[in-house]
Design a protein around this motif. Structure first.
Motif, mmCIF file in Angstrom:
data_model
loop_
_atom_site.group_PDB
_atom_site.id
_atom_site.type_symbol
_atom_site.label_atom_id
_atom_site.label_comp_id
_atom_site.label_asym_id
_atom_site.label_seq_id
_atom_site.Cartn_x
_atom_site.Cartn_y
_atom_site.Cartn_z
ATOM 1 N N GLU A 194 0.851 -1.198 0.000
ATOM 2 C CA GLU A 194 0.000 0.000 0.000
ATOM 3 C C GLU A 194 0.882 1.241 0.000
ATOM 4 O O GLU A 194 2.078 1.177 0.305
ATOM 5 C CB GLU A 194 -0.897 0.020 1.237
ATOM 6 N N LYS A 217 -2.312 6.785 3.037
ATOM 7 C CA LYS A 217 -3.378 6.389 3.951
ATOM 8 C C LYS A 217 -3.301 7.198 5.245
ATOM 9 O O LYS A 217 -4.335 7.514 5.850
ATOM 10 C CB LYS A 217 -3.311 4.890 4.217
ATOM 11 N N ALA A 245 -4.886 10.384 4.425
ATOM 12 C CA ALA A 245 -6.335 10.216 4.359
ATOM 13 C C ALA A 245 -6.967 10.297 5.746
ATOM 14 O O ALA A 245 -8.059 10.849 5.918
ATOM 15 C CB ALA A 245 -6.681 8.890 3.685
ATOM 16 N N THR A 286 -10.507 11.805 4.484
ATOM 17 C CA THR A 286 -10.903 11.489 3.101
ATOM 18 C C THR A 286 -10.963 9.974 2.929
ATOM 19 O O THR A 286 -10.037 9.359 2.391
ATOM 20 C CB THR A 286 -9.898 12.087 2.102
ATOM 21 N N PRO A 287 -12.040 9.331 3.394
ATOM 22 C CA PRO A 287 -12.137 7.874 3.283
ATOM 23 C C PRO A 287 -12.373 7.424 1.844
ATOM 24 O O PRO A 287 -12.790 8.205 0.980
ATOM 25 C CB PRO A 287 -13.343 7.545 4.164
ATOM 26 N N ASN A 288 -12.066 6.155 1.597
ATOM 27 C CA ASN A 288 -12.366 5.488 0.322
ATOM 28 C C ASN A 288 -11.670 6.130 -0.871
ATOM 29 O O ASN A 288 -12.225 6.196 -1.974
ATOM 30 C CB ASN A 288 -13.885 5.441 0.082
ATOM 31 N N VAL A 289 -10.444 6.622 -0.682
ATOM 32 C CA VAL A 289 -9.649 7.125 -1.805
ATOM 33 C C VAL A 289 -9.142 5.931 -2.600
ATOM 34 O O VAL A 289 -8.536 5.017 -2.034
ATOM 35 C CB VAL A 289 -8.470 7.974 -1.303
ATOM 36 N N PRO A 290 -9.369 5.883 -3.915
ATOM 37 C CA PRO A 290 -8.889 4.739 -4.700
ATOM 38 C C PRO A 290 -7.384 4.821 -4.947
ATOM 39 O O PRO A 290 -6.756 5.875 -4.798
ATOM 40 C CB PRO A 290 -9.663 4.881 -6.014
ATOM 41 N N ASP A 327 -3.787 0.900 -2.670
ATOM 42 C CA ASP A 327 -3.341 -0.468 -2.400
ATOM 43 C C ASP A 327 -2.489 -0.973 -3.566
ATOM 44 O O ASP A 327 -2.762 -0.675 -4.741
ATOM 45 C CB ASP A 327 -4.543 -1.381 -2.187
#
Length: 542
Positions: A465, A470, A473, A478-482, A485
């Motif tokens: 990752e 992260k 984030a 800022t959750p769910n940033v693509p 990983d």
């Protein structure tokens, strides 16, 4: 009459610039043809690697290095590493071929359309000679610009048909000054303010290392009896981290910097910007009641500082001048303890798999040699590294990171530093701590290290990752940033593909055995180590 090439190479010999790091293209081959036997060409497989290898080599040798890349496209590829060299203040003479002069008006294929504009703002000077006979003089001016403070990269665009033109055997060689003394009246005023301070604090930066002022920096701290912080994102270590006056690395945000320096009435910044901030965390610029003094070799840095009074001059000369003017302050009643380093055995007691990054560093601490060079490009683990003996730097010129934040610098810079160790005969192994995300930016540098017999150990921490992103984030909510990983990477196989010894190890015993072998055997080793995926607070405890 001699040719432009002959006059130019004679000048480069006199300047001691006999190493070229490059990746040749068609517009560069006229410069490189009949390459002199007394010059060394270091081939890299992509322009990021070219510039960053030269950056590490120049820092290790303390001399400029010639960089040769392909016209516009090559400079475009090199810009990220050029940014790092600029902020690292590394003297490089970056060259690129240009199309034949007879065709420039029609802008043929592979023309650098605006050669003086393209590398800006990350060079101190950018130039294309107006006539072939100006090429040697342009190199002389480039050398002077790169070496005069603040040092940094410069750029020359060189039309490919210039090299075989005839010219008079003019001698353009000249010597230059490379250090600027601080204004003595201003220096005396700074000394008086330090002596009048109730509770001063020192903030050191990379200029002290470039000034070879390690011992002078220690003497100043001990004379003033002030704690020493490093500025945020300091690119080399300018003070021993096991010294009782060492306080740590300042956080890179406005409010936290002020909080860290609270209680001090005078902040003396030597050789560092005021300050490198990232991310935005609001707060007071300076603690209540505090004033700031800055010593820097860059008038630009002095002008853009967010607070304080500045003195422009060489950091080493400034510190020497302060020592001449300052009396000895009394030691504090309660001596400050040296920064705590966690015991390796305690960290590893009952360790499972995968290990934490801190546990990996504890293993490396147990078998690290007495003297080595450490390069760090594992951003999410810097806090953990600083808490172990392996990340505690006690000697000058032993630790390097990039001042820019541009990934892809660490691996090739480690190669350049290893080449410098080989060239100078110091022979210290270079250990590069690299994140598995950072590894993907410049793996080609392994090939150059292998081809030149450099002794470098790449310790690659694989958490699958972008751990630092992260952490951002979490800070930025800022959750769910693509795209954060990185599954499916085979670091060991990539290392083997470029010719290095490579292995994947996970247990403390296996890590120690692999690291000891890599240190004992000359050449290049890639050690891939899985680590746990815990995300640490960006501005919190590691």
């Amino acid at each position: 009459m001699p040719l432009v090439r002959e006059v130019t190479f004679d000048l480069l010999r006199r300047l001691g610039l006999t190493t070229v790091v490059g990746n040749p293209g068609s517009t560069e081959e006229t410069f490189l043809k009949n390459f002199p036997a007394d010059f060394t060409y270091v081939m890299a497989l992509q322009e990021t690697n070219v510039v960053a290898i030269a950056d590490g080599l120049a820092q290790g040798l303390r001399t400029p290095v010639i960089v040769n890349v392909h016209t516009g496209a090559g400079i475009g590829n090199a810009m990220g590493a050029l940014l790092s060299a600029y902020l690292n203040k590394t003297p490089l003479i970056v060259t690129a071929g240009q199309q034949t002069r007879q065709m420039l008006l029609s802008e043929p294929f592979l023309t650098n359309f605006e050669p003086q504009t393209l590398p800006r703002p990350y060079v101190k000077w950018s130039y294309e000679p107006s006539r072939p006979q100006d090429v040697p003089g342009a190199f002389m001016r480039a050398y002077a610009m790169a070496m005069q403070p603040p040092t940094g990269p410069v750029f020359l665009s060189l039309p490919l048909d210039d090299w075989d033109q005839e010219m008079a055997a003019v001698d353009v060689f000249r010597t230059i000054a490379t250090r600027q003394a601080p204004d003595p009246d201003r220096l005396a005023a700074f000394a008086r303010r330090i002596e009048a301070s109730r509770n001063p604090v020192l903030v050191y930066g990379g200029d002290l290392g470039r000034s070879q002022a390690w011992d002078a920096g220690i003497a100043l701290a001990e004379r003033v009896q002030a704690p020493v912080w490093f500025g945020p994102f300091t690119e080399n270590v300018p003070f021993p981290q096991d010294h009782p006056l060492y306080a740590g690395v300042l956080p890179a945000a406005v409010g936290p910097v002020s909080q860290a320096l609270a209680g001090h009435d005078l902040i003396v910044v030597v050789g560092a910007p005021v300050f490198r901030y990232y991310p935005w965390v609001p707060g007071d610029t300076l603690p209540a009641g505090a004033e700031l003094l800055q010593v820097t070799d860059s008038a630009y840095e002095a002008a853009k500082s967010v607070a304080g009074d500045s003195l422009v001059g060489d950091a080493g000369l400034a510190v020497a001048g302060l020592l001449d003017r300052l009396g000895q302050r009394p030691a504090p009643a309660s001596p400050r303890p040296a920064g705590a380093r966690e015991d390796a055995q305690a960290l590893l007691a009952g360790a499972g798999e995968p290990l934490t990054a801190k546990q990996v560093f504890a293993v490396l601490s147990q078998c690290a040699p007495e003297d080595y060079v450490l390069v760090n490009e594992s951003p999410s683990n810097m806090g953990e590294l600083s808490q172990t003996r392996f990340g505690t730097i006690t000697k000058p010129d032993s630790y390097y990171i990039m001042a820019s934040g541009a990934l892809g610098w660490g691996m090739p810079a480690a190669v350049g530093l290893a080449l410098a160790e080989k060239r100078t005969g110091r022979g210290r192994p270079v250990v590069a701590l690299i994140g598995d995300g950072s590894f993907q930016y410049a793996p080609q540098s392994i090939w150059t290290a292998v081809q030149h017999g450099a002794h470098v150990v790449f310790v690659v921490l694989r958490n699958e990752e972008y751990g630092i992103l992260k952490a951002f984030a979490l800070l930025e909510a800022t959750p769910n940033v693509p795209g954060l990983d990185l599954p499916g990477l085979d670091i060991a196989s990539l290392g083997q593909g470029y010719g290095a010894r490579a292995c994947r190890v996970a247990s403390p015993a296996a890590i120690e055995a692999a690291f000891r072998q890599a240190l004992a055997e000359p050449g290049v080793t890639v050690i891939e180590i899985p680590i746990d995926k815990t995300i640490h607070k960006l501005l919190g405890d590691g």
